[in-house]
Design an enzyme around this catalytic site. Structure first.
Site, PDB file in Angstrom:
ATOM      1  N   HIS A 136      -7.671  -2.596   3.043  1.00 48.55           N
ATOM      2  CA  HIS A 136      -6.409  -3.278   3.356  1.00 48.55           C
ATOM      3  C   HIS A 136      -5.295  -2.585   2.558  1.00 48.55           C
ATOM      4  CE1 HIS A 136      -3.801  -6.172   4.936  1.00 48.55           C
ATOM      5  NE2 HIS A 136      -4.205  -7.272   4.342  1.00 48.55           N
ATOM      6  N   GLN A 139      -1.711  -4.067   1.935  1.00 43.69           N
ATOM      7  CA  GLN A 139      -1.740  -5.171   0.976  1.00 43.69           C
ATOM      8  C   GLN A 139      -1.671  -4.620  -0.454  1.00 43.69           C
ATOM      9  OE1 GLN A 139      -2.037  -8.717   1.575  1.00 43.69           O
ATOM     10  NE2 GLN A 139      -1.434  -8.696  -0.570  1.00 43.69           N
ATOM     11  N   ASP A 231      -9.423 -13.428  -3.840  1.00 38.48           N
ATOM     12  CA  ASP A 231      -9.283 -13.472  -2.381  1.00 38.48           C
ATOM     13  C   ASP A 231     -10.326 -14.465  -1.868  1.00 38.48           C
ATOM     14  OD1 ASP A 231      -8.741 -12.906   0.300  1.00 38.48           O
ATOM     15  OD2 ASP A 231      -9.683 -10.930   0.289  1.00 38.48           O
ATOM     16  N   ARG A 300       4.957  -7.672   1.322  1.00 37.36           N
ATOM     17  CA  ARG A 300       4.271  -7.020   2.448  1.00 37.36           C
ATOM     18  C   ARG A 300       5.308  -6.383   3.374  1.00 37.36           C
ATOM     19  NH1 ARG A 300      -0.454  -8.524   4.195  1.00 37.36           N
ATOM     20  NH2 ARG A 300      -0.355  -6.455   5.117  1.00 37.36           N
TER      21      ARG A 300
HETATM   22  N1   CP Z   1      -2.591 -10.893   3.413  1.00 34.62           N
HETATM   23  C1   CP Z   1      -2.697 -10.739   4.749  1.00 34.62           C
HETATM   24  O1   CP Z   1      -3.075  -9.679   5.263  1.00 34.62           O
HETATM   25  O2   CP Z   1      -2.338 -11.833   5.468  1.00 34.62           O
HETATM   26  P1   CP Z   1      -2.490 -12.027   7.042  1.00 34.62           P
HETATM   27  O3   CP Z   1      -3.962 -12.114   7.333  1.00 34.62           O
HETATM   28  O4   CP Z   1      -1.753 -13.295   7.338  1.00 34.62           O
HETATM   29  O5   CP Z   1      -1.887 -10.835   7.739  1.00 34.62           O
HETATM   30  N1  NVA Z   2     -10.514 -10.431   2.741  1.00 32.05           N
HETATM   31  C1  NVA Z   2      -9.705 -11.185   3.655  1.00 32.05           C
HETATM   32  C2  NVA Z   2      -8.282 -10.727   3.564  1.00 32.05           C
HETATM   33  C3  NVA Z   2      -7.320 -11.440   4.473  1.00 32.05           C
HETATM   34  C4  NVA Z   2      -5.926 -10.917   4.347  1.00 32.05           C
HETATM   35  C5  NVA Z   2     -10.228 -11.033   5.058  1.00 32.05           C
HETATM   36  O1  NVA Z   2     -10.611  -9.917   5.431  1.00 32.05           O
HETATM   37  O2  NVA Z   2     -10.302 -12.013   5.786  1.00 32.05           O
END
Ligand code: CP
Ligand code: NVA
Length: 312
Positions: A136, A139, A231, A300
């Site tokens: 990600h 992020q 998370d 973001r």
């Molecule tokens: N943190 C993040 O990626 O949030 P969303 O899943 O809402 O995009």
């Molecule tokens: N680890 C989480 C992050 C969401 C932004 C997921 O993948 O669902």
């Protein structure tokens, strides 16, 4: 660093971005944010188009890409996999070639890392990873911007990630911390620890930047943390593992006692959101004075705009 070298670049993991390139995008993010605060209007994406492919749900990532691109005069197009022929009726390669002929850039959120990598290889335009099972990166950029706003210099700071150490957020934080000289400690049960392969890769960058990467299953290792980050226990697509995760991660919930264990009164709390309050973090911590989660969420948008400005 010559900014021109970023034109046409994709962002799939941050691994092929140099520390200088990452720092450049972060600097650009600060100025993008400043301009937003003074309501300065730019129209830098006029005549440009952005394909936004989502296999998984999103609030922050979708809204950040869509508003950042649209308010600069660009035309973002949201494509859920309910609507387009991706993967089932048409190969990822062919989809990439077609979208590359119609769009200035492509964002992808979904399951497989290989999908975003194929898109990046075949599209001929910049492709951005808006989250996969493995990474990600946008992020992680927003998180570092947040740390810079609070602490100024981030080099030598200690970011402590507590929870599912093998998920996308933990893995991208590991990469960016290793590149930028931030000490990164993952505290997770051994079953959910960050994989050796990634740690080995990160250790090269850490050696160059002076970052210390520590993998632990002891909560005592939050000592001295400048930031405690967590998370969700169950990432999107892993719902089948919910009961097992709860069992493994319950001792790793971030609560006020754990924040106290840092012995650092300036230690902040971070979370990429969305959060399951009461599960990975208690309400008093996420709603408390140390929490910076709303700044992360706002950032973001600024970092995503900066990435697109740098690469399109
Ligand atoms: N943190 C993040 O990626 O949030 P969303 O899943 O809402 O995009
Ligand atoms: N680890 C989480 C992050 C969401 C932004 C997921 O993948 O669902």
């Amino acid at each position: 660093m010559n900014p021109e070298q970023l034109k046409g670049r994709s962002l799939v993991t941050l691994k092929n971005w140099t520390p200088d390139e990452i720092r450049y995008v972060l600097e650009l993010s600060h100025s993008v944010k400043k301009a937003a605060r003074t309501s300065t209007v730019h129209q830098r994406f006029v005549g440009k188009t952005l394909a936004m492919i989502f296999e998984k749900r999103s609030t922050r990532t979708r809204c950040a890409f869509e508003t950042a691109f649209g308010e600069e005069g660009g035309h973002p197009v949201f494509l859920s996999t309910q609507d387009i022929q991706l993967g089932s009726k048409e190969s990822v390669e062919d989809t990439a070639r077609v979208l590359g002929r119609m769009f200035s850039a492509i964002e992808f959120r979904g399951f497989k890392q290989s999908t975003v990598e194929t898109l990046a290889r075949e599209a001929g335009v910049p492709v951005y990873n808006g989250l996969t099972d493995q990474y990600h990166p946008t992020q992680a950029l927003a998180d570092i911007l947040t740390l810079q706003e609070i602490f100024g210099t981030v080099q030598g700071k200690k970011l402590c990630y507590v929870g599912d150490g093998r998920n996308n957020v933990a893995r991208s934080l590991c990469v960016i911390c290793a590149k930028l000289g931030i000490n990164f400690t993952v505290i997770a049960p051994p079953e959910l620890s960050t994989d050796r392969e990634l740690l080995d890769e990160c250790s090269q960058w850490a050696a160059e930047s002076g970052s210390k990467i520590v993998v632990s299953s002891s909560l005592a290792d939050v000592l001295g943390a400048d930031s405690v980050y967590t998370d969700v226990w169950v990432s999107m697509g892993e719902e089948h593992a919910a009961a097992e995760r709860k069992r493994l991660l319950s001792p790793f919930r971030v609560d006020e006692a754990l924040m106290e264990k840092t012995r650092n009164p300036s230690c902040i709390f971070m979370h990429c959101l969305p959060a399951v309050k009461g599960e990975e973090v208690t309400v008093p911590v996420i709603e408390g004075p140390r929490s910076r989660v709303w700044d992360q969420a706002e950032n973001r948008k600024h970092t995503i705009k900066a990435i697109m400005l740098a690469t399109i």
